[in-house]
Design a protein around this motif. Structure first.
Motif, PDB file in Angstrom:
ATOM      1  N   ASN A 105     -30.915   2.947   2.401  1.00 27.99           N
ATOM      2  CA  ASN A 105     -31.411   4.324   1.193  1.00 27.99           C
ATOM      3  C   ASN A 105     -29.612   5.294   0.843  1.00 27.99           C
ATOM      4  O   ASN A 105     -29.923   6.499   1.767  1.00 27.99           O
ATOM      5  CB  ASN A 105     -32.224   5.149   1.564  1.00 27.99           C
ATOM      6  CG  ASN A 105     -33.635   4.492   1.227  1.00 27.99           C
ATOM      7  OD1 ASN A 105     -33.838   3.853   0.486  1.00 27.99           O
ATOM      8  ND2 ASN A 105     -34.615   4.793   2.289  1.00 27.99           N
ATOM      9  N   VAL A 106     -28.649   4.693   1.142  1.00 29.43           N
ATOM     10  CA  VAL A 106     -27.200   5.356   0.758  1.00 29.43           C
ATOM     11  C   VAL A 106     -26.693   5.217  -0.670  1.00 29.43           C
ATOM     12  O   VAL A 106     -26.537   3.985  -1.004  1.00 29.43           O
ATOM     13  CB  VAL A 106     -26.207   4.567   2.134  1.00 29.43           C
ATOM     14  CG1 VAL A 106     -24.899   4.750   1.863  1.00 29.43           C
ATOM     15  CG2 VAL A 106     -27.287   5.598   3.837  1.00 29.43           C
ATOM     16  N   MET A 107     -25.659   5.940  -0.914  1.00 25.46           N
ATOM     17  CA  MET A 107     -25.241   5.398  -1.929  1.00 25.46           C
ATOM     18  C   MET A 107     -23.952   7.008  -1.866  1.00 25.46           C
ATOM     19  O   MET A 107     -23.467   7.998  -0.934  1.00 25.46           O
ATOM     20  CB  MET A 107     -25.921   7.032  -3.303  1.00 25.46           C
ATOM     21  CG  MET A 107     -24.876   6.857  -4.325  1.00 25.46           C
ATOM     22  SD  MET A 107     -26.328   8.336  -5.603  1.00 25.46           S
ATOM     23  CE  MET A 107     -25.955   9.785  -4.679  1.00 25.46           C
ATOM     24  N   VAL A 108     -23.196   5.998  -2.286  1.00 28.69           N
ATOM     25  CA  VAL A 108     -21.010   7.349  -2.625  1.00 28.69           C
ATOM     26  C   VAL A 108     -21.082   7.049  -3.165  1.00 28.69           C
ATOM     27  O   VAL A 108     -21.441   6.140  -4.715  1.00 28.69           O
ATOM     28  CB  VAL A 108     -20.392   5.591  -1.747  1.00 28.69           C
ATOM     29  CG1 VAL A 108     -18.427   6.016  -1.473  1.00 28.69           C
ATOM     30  CG2 VAL A 108     -20.547   5.613  -0.137  1.00 28.69           C
ATOM     31  N   LEU A 109     -20.409   8.006  -3.443  1.00 22.25           N
ATOM     32  CA  LEU A 109     -20.102   9.016  -5.366  1.00 22.25           C
ATOM     33  C   LEU A 109     -18.683   9.552  -4.505  1.00 22.25           C
ATOM     34  O   LEU A 109     -17.812   9.655  -3.603  1.00 22.25           O
ATOM     35  CB  LEU A 109     -20.682  10.039  -5.202  1.00 22.25           C
ATOM     36  CG  LEU A 109     -22.166   9.755  -5.229  1.00 22.25           C
ATOM     37  CD1 LEU A 109     -23.102  11.496  -5.412  1.00 22.25           C
ATOM     38  CD2 LEU A 109     -22.046   9.425  -7.179  1.00 22.25           C
ATOM     39  N   GLU A 110     -17.961   9.389  -5.739  1.00 26.60           N
ATOM     40  CA  GLU A 110     -16.054   9.751  -6.260  1.00 26.60           C
ATOM     41  C   GLU A 110     -16.300  11.496  -5.767  1.00 26.60           C
ATOM     42  O   GLU A 110     -17.659  11.689  -5.449  1.00 26.60           O
ATOM     43  CB  GLU A 110     -15.956   9.783  -7.294  1.00 26.60           C
ATOM     44  CG  GLU A 110     -15.010  11.429  -8.050  1.00 26.60           C
ATOM     45  CD  GLU A 110     -15.121  11.252  -9.039  1.00 26.60           C
ATOM     46  OE1 GLU A 110     -13.521  11.982  -9.777  1.00 26.60           O
ATOM     47  OE2 GLU A 110     -15.203  10.385  -9.946  1.00 26.60           O
ATOM     48  N   ASP A 111     -15.708  12.486  -5.036  1.00 30.35           N
ATOM     49  CA  ASP A 111     -15.214  13.431  -4.744  1.00 30.35           C
ATOM     50  C   ASP A 111     -14.712  13.895  -5.211  1.00 30.35           C
ATOM     51  O   ASP A 111     -13.384  14.163  -5.736  1.00 30.35           O
ATOM     52  CB  ASP A 111     -14.391  12.904  -2.917  1.00 30.35           C
ATOM     53  CG  ASP A 111     -14.005  14.713  -1.844  1.00 30.35           C
ATOM     54  OD1 ASP A 111     -14.869  15.722  -2.789  1.00 30.35           O
ATOM     55  OD2 ASP A 111     -13.672  15.063  -1.262  1.00 30.35           O
ATOM     56  N   LEU A 112     -15.242  15.077  -5.731  1.00 29.00           N
ATOM     57  CA  LEU A 112     -14.835  16.171  -7.196  1.00 29.00           C
ATOM     58  C   LEU A 112     -13.960  16.919  -5.959  1.00 29.00           C
ATOM     59  O   LEU A 112     -13.557  17.851  -6.926  1.00 29.00           O
ATOM     60  CB  LEU A 112     -16.040  16.776  -7.483  1.00 29.00           C
ATOM     61  CG  LEU A 112     -16.723  16.142  -8.111  1.00 29.00           C
ATOM     62  CD1 LEU A 112     -18.119  17.146  -8.340  1.00 29.00           C
ATOM     63  CD2 LEU A 112     -16.697  15.186  -9.147  1.00 29.00           C
ATOM     64  N   GLY A 113     -13.504  17.355  -5.226  1.00 27.36           N
ATOM     65  CA  GLY A 113     -12.503  17.614  -4.715  1.00 27.36           C
ATOM     66  C   GLY A 113     -13.304  19.554  -4.103  1.00 27.36           C
ATOM     67  O   GLY A 113     -14.081  19.785  -3.368  1.00 27.36           O
ATOM     68  N   GLU A 114     -12.380  20.024  -3.118  1.00 29.08           N
ATOM     69  CA  GLU A 114     -12.192  21.317  -2.963  1.00 29.08           C
ATOM     70  C   GLU A 114     -13.343  22.020  -4.564  1.00 29.08           C
ATOM     71  O   GLU A 114     -12.674  22.371  -5.143  1.00 29.08           O
ATOM     72  CB  GLU A 114     -11.387  22.308  -2.207  1.00 29.08           C
ATOM     73  CG  GLU A 114     -10.653  21.379  -1.673  1.00 29.08           C
ATOM     74  CD  GLU A 114     -11.768  21.846   0.007  1.00 29.08           C
ATOM     75  OE1 GLU A 114     -13.078  22.839  -0.369  1.00 29.08           O
ATOM     76  OE2 GLU A 114     -12.204  20.619   0.769  1.00 29.08           O
ATOM     77  N   ALA A 115     -14.725  22.110  -3.963  1.00 28.01           N
ATOM     78  CA  ALA A 115     -15.012  22.756  -5.226  1.00 28.01           C
ATOM     79  C   ALA A 115     -16.160  23.701  -4.476  1.00 28.01           C
ATOM     80  O   ALA A 115     -16.897  24.194  -3.495  1.00 28.01           O
ATOM     81  CB  ALA A 115     -16.083  22.002  -6.234  1.00 28.01           C
ATOM     82  N   ASN A 116     -17.017  24.846  -5.488  1.00 30.17           N
ATOM     83  CA  ASN A 116     -18.311  26.002  -5.428  1.00 30.17           C
ATOM     84  C   ASN A 116     -18.938  25.949  -6.251  1.00 30.17           C
ATOM     85  O   ASN A 116     -18.946  25.548  -7.915  1.00 30.17           O
ATOM     86  CB  ASN A 116     -17.699  26.855  -4.975  1.00 30.17           C
ATOM     87  CG  ASN A 116     -16.406  27.649  -4.044  1.00 30.17           C
ATOM     88  OD1 ASN A 116     -16.588  27.278  -2.715  1.00 30.17           O
ATOM     89  ND2 ASN A 116     -14.944  28.313  -4.653  1.00 30.17           N
TER      90      ASN A 116
END
Length: 329
Positions: A105-116
């Motif tokens: 039950n693990v997913m790896v995603l693109e990091d969208l960078g520093e965000a709020n």
């Protein structure tokens, strides 16, 4: 089963290499929390060359461990990401799926960078910009229009997680003695909520809306389209956390959006933008849209899923009355 843990970077590196999500000479430089996840355990992995997000769902809600939740929910979320990846107009608003491990039950995603995220709106001092709202509506247009079904089936039914969501949206907030003392949130809120918890006509209409929520529909929905799922990044508005996705009535996604415009005291001109920019607005059932809007307002004020709202009791009273009107209109 592999358990994701920020304090065990060596074990994580071995796991990522076994999954072929790290190349042979790639190492973990640091681990950090990309944000406060409500449902799942997530980390930002930094290898020195790149960063990415790893997310694991467990048999409970991360923020409320006593609340049981389907452990495989991240797999459904991953299936959503796989599906929308074929529609660039939608994918552009979301992180790219890198990998999915069904066993753990693990997913790896693109990091969208520093965000709020847009939870800052709940301090009631901020206004959503017109172009930001238009981006949110363009995402919904793409999502709702691009994946319509002509024959209803069980794809992305997400039934177990929807049952949990149904309980917390349409049932739990309207039970008189549910074990949650609203006065612990704000003094006087329990007494303010009591008439709504005892209004049989209101609760009957809410039950009908809940039945519609649990019904199959032909539109692919995000399922939790509120400010905590919207990110402000260097590349514009991005949308995350579609774990409550399902095929249903598009009035639900739009109703949640509009409810949070009301909750965050947004300017009236933004509602006009919704009417003009959401392409299918003339086709919507406005009684259902208003009903979902009203229920979302009420459950956020008197339910367990509280928001960091900087709002006095008088304003909450007015909003609850308004929400009831929307539901019963």
């Amino acid at each position: 089963m592999f358990i994701l843990n920020a304090n065990e970077p060596k074990e994580l590196a071995v796991y990522l290499q076994n999954q072929q999500w790290l190349v042979a000479d790639e190492k973990i430089i640091s681990l950090s929390k990309p944000g406060e996840g409500n449902m799942n355990y997530l980390l930002r992995v930094d290898t020195g060359e790149r960063t990415f997000i790893i997310k694991q769902s467990r048999g409970y809600v991360e923020k409320y461990p006593r609340v049981i939740a389907p452990a495989e929910r991240v797999i459904t979320e991953g299936a959503f990401y796989e599906k929308i990846s074929y529609e660039q107009a939608v994918q552009n608003y979301m992180p790219t799926l890198i990998g999915l491990d069904h066993q753990n039950n693990v997913m790896v995603l693109e990091d969208l960078g520093e965000a709020n995220d847009f939870n800052i709106l709940y301090d009631l001092q901020q206004q959503l910009k017109s172009d930001e709202l238009i981006s949110l509506l363009h995402f919904l247009n793409g999502l709702h229009n691009s994946f319509q079904k002509t024959i209803l089936d069980d794809e992305l039914a997400n039934l177990e997680l929807r049952k949990l969501n149904h309980e917390h949206i349409f049932e739990y907030p309207f039970i008189e003695h549910n074990g949650f003392d609203l006065n612990s949130v704000q003094d006087g809120l329990q007494e303010l909520a009591s008439p709504y918890k005892n209004d049989s006509t209101l609760k009957q209409q809410i039950a009908l809306l809940g039945s519609l929520y649990m019904s199959k529909g032909k539109y692919l929905l995000h399922g939790d389209f509120y400010p905590g799922s919207w990110l402000k990044t260097e590349k514009g508005i991005k949308i995350i956390d579609p774990e409550f996705c399902y095929y249903g009535s598009r009035e639900f996604d739009l109703g949640v959006l509009m409810a949070h415009l009301h909750l965050t005291q947004q300017d009236e001109n933004l509602f006009a933008i919704v009417f003009n920019e959401y392409e299918a607005y003339p086709e919507l059932n406005l009684e259902i849209l208003n009903g979902f809007t009203g229920v979302e307002i009420m459950r956020r004020l008197i339910g367990l899923a509280q928001l960091p709202l900087q709002m006095d009791l008088k304003t909450k009273k007015r909003l609850l009355e308004f929400a009831k009107t929307l539901i019963l209109k």
